[in-house]
Design a protein around this motif. Structure first.
Motif, PDB file in Angstrom:
ATOM      1  N   THR B  68      -2.722   7.967  -8.987  1.00 47.35           N
ATOM      2  CA  THR B  68      -1.633   7.949  -7.751  1.00 47.35           C
ATOM      3  C   THR B  68      -1.261   6.854  -7.369  1.00 47.35           C
ATOM      4  O   THR B  68      -1.881   5.761  -7.620  1.00 47.35           O
ATOM      5  CB  THR B  68      -2.319   9.158  -7.080  1.00 47.35           C
ATOM      6  N   LEU B  69      -0.168   6.805  -6.604  1.00 47.03           N
ATOM      7  CA  LEU B  69       0.297   5.820  -5.908  1.00 47.03           C
ATOM      8  C   LEU B  69      -0.874   4.949  -5.298  1.00 47.03           C
ATOM      9  O   LEU B  69      -0.730   3.675  -5.392  1.00 47.03           O
ATOM     10  CB  LEU B  69       1.326   5.935  -4.804  1.00 47.03           C
ATOM     11  N   GLU B  70      -1.950   5.403  -4.756  1.00 46.61           N
ATOM     12  CA  GLU B  70      -2.789   4.788  -3.844  1.00 46.61           C
ATOM     13  C   GLU B  70      -3.466   4.067  -4.861  1.00 46.61           C
ATOM     14  O   GLU B  70      -4.208   3.024  -4.348  1.00 46.61           O
ATOM     15  CB  GLU B  70      -3.588   5.720  -3.043  1.00 46.61           C
ATOM     16  N   LEU B  71      -3.823   4.327  -6.094  1.00 50.71           N
ATOM     17  CA  LEU B  71      -4.601   3.588  -6.865  1.00 50.71           C
ATOM     18  C   LEU B  71      -3.860   2.594  -7.954  1.00 50.71           C
ATOM     19  O   LEU B  71      -4.576   1.840  -8.878  1.00 50.71           O
ATOM     20  CB  LEU B  71      -5.497   4.392  -7.856  1.00 50.71           C
ATOM     21  N   SER B  72      -2.435   2.407  -7.811  1.00 51.28           N
ATOM     22  CA  SER B  72      -1.779   1.606  -8.582  1.00 51.28           C
ATOM     23  C   SER B  72      -1.514   0.087  -8.067  1.00 51.28           C
ATOM     24  O   SER B  72      -1.350   0.031  -6.788  1.00 51.28           O
ATOM     25  CB  SER B  72      -0.399   2.204  -8.782  1.00 51.28           C
ATOM     26  N   PRO B  73      -1.741  -0.837  -8.961  1.00 46.93           N
ATOM     27  CA  PRO B  73      -1.902  -2.147  -8.366  1.00 46.93           C
ATOM     28  C   PRO B  73      -0.363  -2.608  -7.748  1.00 46.93           C
ATOM     29  O   PRO B  73       0.647  -2.125  -8.257  1.00 46.93           O
ATOM     30  CB  PRO B  73      -2.368  -3.130  -9.496  1.00 46.93           C
ATOM     31  N   ALA B  74      -0.256  -3.955  -7.510  1.00 41.87           N
ATOM     32  CA  ALA B  74       0.888  -4.746  -6.928  1.00 41.87           C
ATOM     33  C   ALA B  74       1.668  -3.769  -6.002  1.00 41.87           C
ATOM     34  O   ALA B  74       1.196  -2.824  -5.231  1.00 41.87           O
ATOM     35  CB  ALA B  74       1.721  -5.013  -8.244  1.00 41.87           C
ATOM     36  N   MET B  75       3.098  -3.890  -6.011  1.00 44.07           N
ATOM     37  CA  MET B  75       3.692  -3.438  -5.041  1.00 44.07           C
ATOM     38  C   MET B  75       4.780  -2.191  -5.813  1.00 44.07           C
ATOM     39  O   MET B  75       5.659  -2.681  -6.054  1.00 44.07           O
ATOM     40  CB  MET B  75       4.467  -4.375  -4.077  1.00 44.07           C
ATOM     41  N   TYR B  76       4.890  -0.983  -5.240  1.00 47.34           N
ATOM     42  CA  TYR B  76       5.646  -0.048  -5.803  1.00 47.34           C
ATOM     43  C   TYR B  76       6.914  -0.440  -5.553  1.00 47.34           C
ATOM     44  O   TYR B  76       7.957  -0.093  -6.376  1.00 47.34           O
ATOM     45  CB  TYR B  76       5.020   1.556  -5.187  1.00 47.34           C
ATOM     46  N   LEU B  77       7.368  -0.870  -4.290  1.00 46.57           N
ATOM     47  CA  LEU B  77       8.508  -1.338  -3.822  1.00 46.57           C
ATOM     48  C   LEU B  77       9.018  -2.744  -3.921  1.00 46.57           C
ATOM     49  O   LEU B  77       9.865  -2.937  -3.743  1.00 46.57           O
ATOM     50  CB  LEU B  77       8.736  -0.714  -2.346  1.00 46.57           C
ATOM     51  N   GLY B  78       8.301  -3.380  -4.762  1.00 47.76           N
ATOM     52  CA  GLY B  78       8.661  -4.887  -4.901  1.00 47.76           C
ATOM     53  C   GLY B  78       8.276  -5.494  -3.588  1.00 47.76           C
ATOM     54  O   GLY B  78       8.158  -5.223  -2.639  1.00 47.76           O
ATOM     55  N   SER B  79       8.372  -6.830  -3.677  1.00 51.17           N
ATOM     56  CA  SER B  79       8.293  -7.810  -2.480  1.00 51.17           C
ATOM     57  C   SER B  79       9.463  -8.806  -2.460  1.00 51.17           C
ATOM     58  O   SER B  79      10.448  -8.733  -3.158  1.00 51.17           O
ATOM     59  CB  SER B  79       6.969  -8.917  -2.963  1.00 51.17           C
TER      60      SER B  79
END
Lengths: 409, 409
Positions: B68-79
């Protein structure tokens, strides 16, 4: 009655070499040929120095409170880089070693290591033959470099490959977040053989093409072409993630990282900074953000992300070595033969160690693309089964509980 | 009716910042104040550029086939690293942003990031007040550096600390195998605050004393004393494992790695090579094998060894931010308050963001030993709870299945 055996470990560490040690201990426990198994501390040096621990009890213990031997990183018995002299020139160390074998009533000696260690196995077995000793000398392979001949692959490689691929995927996620173009160079171990660098290709999936470029020591590296390759990727991608072997060299054989190239006592050049050298190159030639990452020893010691396949195979190779000695074989190394890829099936077979000692297996050139900046689907198919399966570790206070190594401190 | 909200991420990535995003999505789903939640791609830049994805559906999906989203690294929306100008000097970007809020019927804006991102939260909320906008502007903390004020610790730090400590333990196992004396220098992120470097102390256990020495940017670094410290450890130990912050400096404030000190647009010096600089120093002054290891971005992206405590807290901080906005709060950041250490208990409270923006919290000097080469037991007690608990990932083909980020490529 000579019914004991000695096991030792040598060369650089892997997260699977203790699984082979566990396999030896298990093999002895199940054998009706051997009674006690002694571990020589710091490889053959421990035999010379009379430095042993009795592993026989460990064969009966399960260490229920910590991760077992097979899941602990590095080398439970310690390592050495001692190279035996030619016994025709200097037989002194051989005399000490075979006296020690007598003293401990040793019927078999197992040495877990890479091609330098197999040189030790080869020399000891030839010396045994010369003096008419019936001590069986058997090798068990180990190296993250995957460069041993006459075995489909080597213990430790699958776990290192899993680390490299998963880390490459995580680096890709880390890189994709930025809007500005960037180049990320990941330096991977492998002096003469690019197997581990090639394993970075396993990171690719439906959404992530990283690494975009892979450079291996099996082919010449050209700085101008490297910059061209990066510019080509940038035509369709905001970032370029590069996997590069520490051992890449130009067409004249000069390492790209030549600044710190000094030789160790085996004559291997000690390299570092290939990634940094390429980072500087990109900075000089292009106006783009660039970072280099050296995976360093983490790729050989990150036991928390070992490959279950690798651990299982390493254990089986240790077990098989005991069986070979019990059956009277000597001067052999246990090897893995791949029977089929889908489903992945393998068997273990003995091989003449003199065919393996001091030899190195590099990547077949047909598994490298003509552009010399990537590997072929055949390479990926070869690699994929080796990283399958996860290990399940015990944790305490937030950290993996590895087997204590007080005896090495 | 204005009942939508926007969320965005900014600054450097962590493995927990997506857990805060998941917390926001979950908070919106459970809220009766907000309808849709839009994700701005690349932080506040995405708001300026009108670059959004609708996360409302994600709130309903469980992505059963991947982590799930909560366990994925870095930034799902970008920085992004965009710094808003002072609105008294240049109000143009503010006008665009608040026009966009109108356009999307936005009642609340959530920004997940570090002290630079909290500067954005602070400025936007002050501008909202000036123009009489009732859009709620709420910050959610994030940084592996753990340097935000008015919160016990920061999301992302616990996981990075777990990575640093477990990697340090694995490096120790890797180092102990050799017979010859050696120095290993591990360079850890942390420009002005040494929290993450200090977390290396968590690697110590009954058998392994590594790291033997810890150097932090909160105190001056002295090269001569460093060499003396190493020689002292070598009196009782064959190897010396050193944890060092990238940001250590001499008494005049000069970074030890001064060669590549250039400033980014926020005025932070970009450092690299502190470990390499110390490696050279040891080589110059001593006759001993030495290696340096830079943990690099791996310490902020290795999601496969995240701290469960960190992930849970990060999620809760995202949820709380939505609650604060729904209750009418603005110009606040959700913070963690530690209630007790044994058992470890914490609550979440809002804090005035203007007290947090652009401020940095360094290690209290009383948690550093008088010799300036280690941390105290109080530091370890503070750190330990933050790395407790493991995450359970889904794997496919040997690799963790993280949430795809096609929209960033």
């Amino acid at each position: 009655m000579k019914d004991n055996c000695i096991v030792a470990q040598s060369g650089g560490p892997t997260v699977a070499i203790n699984a082979s040690l566990a396999g030896v201990i298990d093999g002895v426990k199940k054998s009706n040929k051997f009674t006690r198994v002694y571990g020589a501390i710091h490889g053959i040096q421990g035999v010379l120095d009379n430095n042993f621990i009795d592993l026989s009890l460990m064969a009966l213990s399960k260490f229920p409170l910590v991760n077992t031997l097979e899941l602990s990183p590095a080398m439970y018995l310690g390592s050495c880089r001692y190279k035996l002299p030619d016994f025709e020139v200097d037989s002194k160390p051989y005399e000490i070693i075979f006296d020690r074998f007598e003293e401990y009533q040793v019927a078999a000696f197992f040495y877990i290591g890479g091609n330098d260690s197999m040189d030790t196995v080869d020399k000891l077995s030839k010396y045994a033959k010369k003096i008419g000793s019936d001590v069986k000398i058997v090798g068990i392979p180990k190296t993250i470099d995957n460069d041993l001949c006459h075995t489909d692959h080597t213990p430790g490689f699958g776990s290192a490959a899993k680390y490299v691929a998963s880390t490459m995927l995580e680096i890709a996620h880390d890189t994709y977040i930025y809007q500005i173009p960037s180049v990320v160079i990941v330096e991977i171990m492998g002096r003469d053989a690019g197997w581990l660098t090639a394993a970075s290709c396993l990171a690719r999936n439906d959404y992530s093409p990283a690494p975009h470029l892979i450079y291996l020591p099996e082919v010449d590296f050209d700085e101008d072409q490297f910059i061209e390759d990066i510019k080509n990727v940038l035509k369709t991608s905001r970032c370029v993630i590069v996997a590069v072997s520490e051992g890449i060299h130009d067409k004249d054989g000069n390492y790209i990282s030549a600044t710190s190239a000094v030789a160790d006592k085996f004559g291997h050049a000690q390299l570092s900074g290939t990634g940094k050298a390429l980072e500087s190159l990109v900075k000089d030639r292009m106006d783009i953000k660039v970072r280099s990452i050296e995976l360093n020893v983490l790729q050989r010691c990150a036991a928390h992300i070992s490959s279950r396949t690798d651990i299982n195979e390493s254990f089986a190779l240790g077990q098989a070595a005991v069986k070979y000695a019990a059956e009277g074989m000597t001067a052999v190394m246990s090897t893995i033969k791949r029977v089929s890829n889908d489903p992945y099936q393998w068997i273990i077979e003995p091989e003449n160690v003199s065919l393996i000692a001091n030899q190195a297996k590099t990547i077949p050139l047909e598994w490298i693309t003509p552009e010399k900046n990537d590997v072929t689907p055949e390479m990926e198919a070869y690699l994929r089964p080796l990283i399958i399966g996860e290990v399940s570790l015990q944790y305490k206070d937030g950290l993996p509980m590895y087997l204590p190594v007080n005896h090495l401190l």
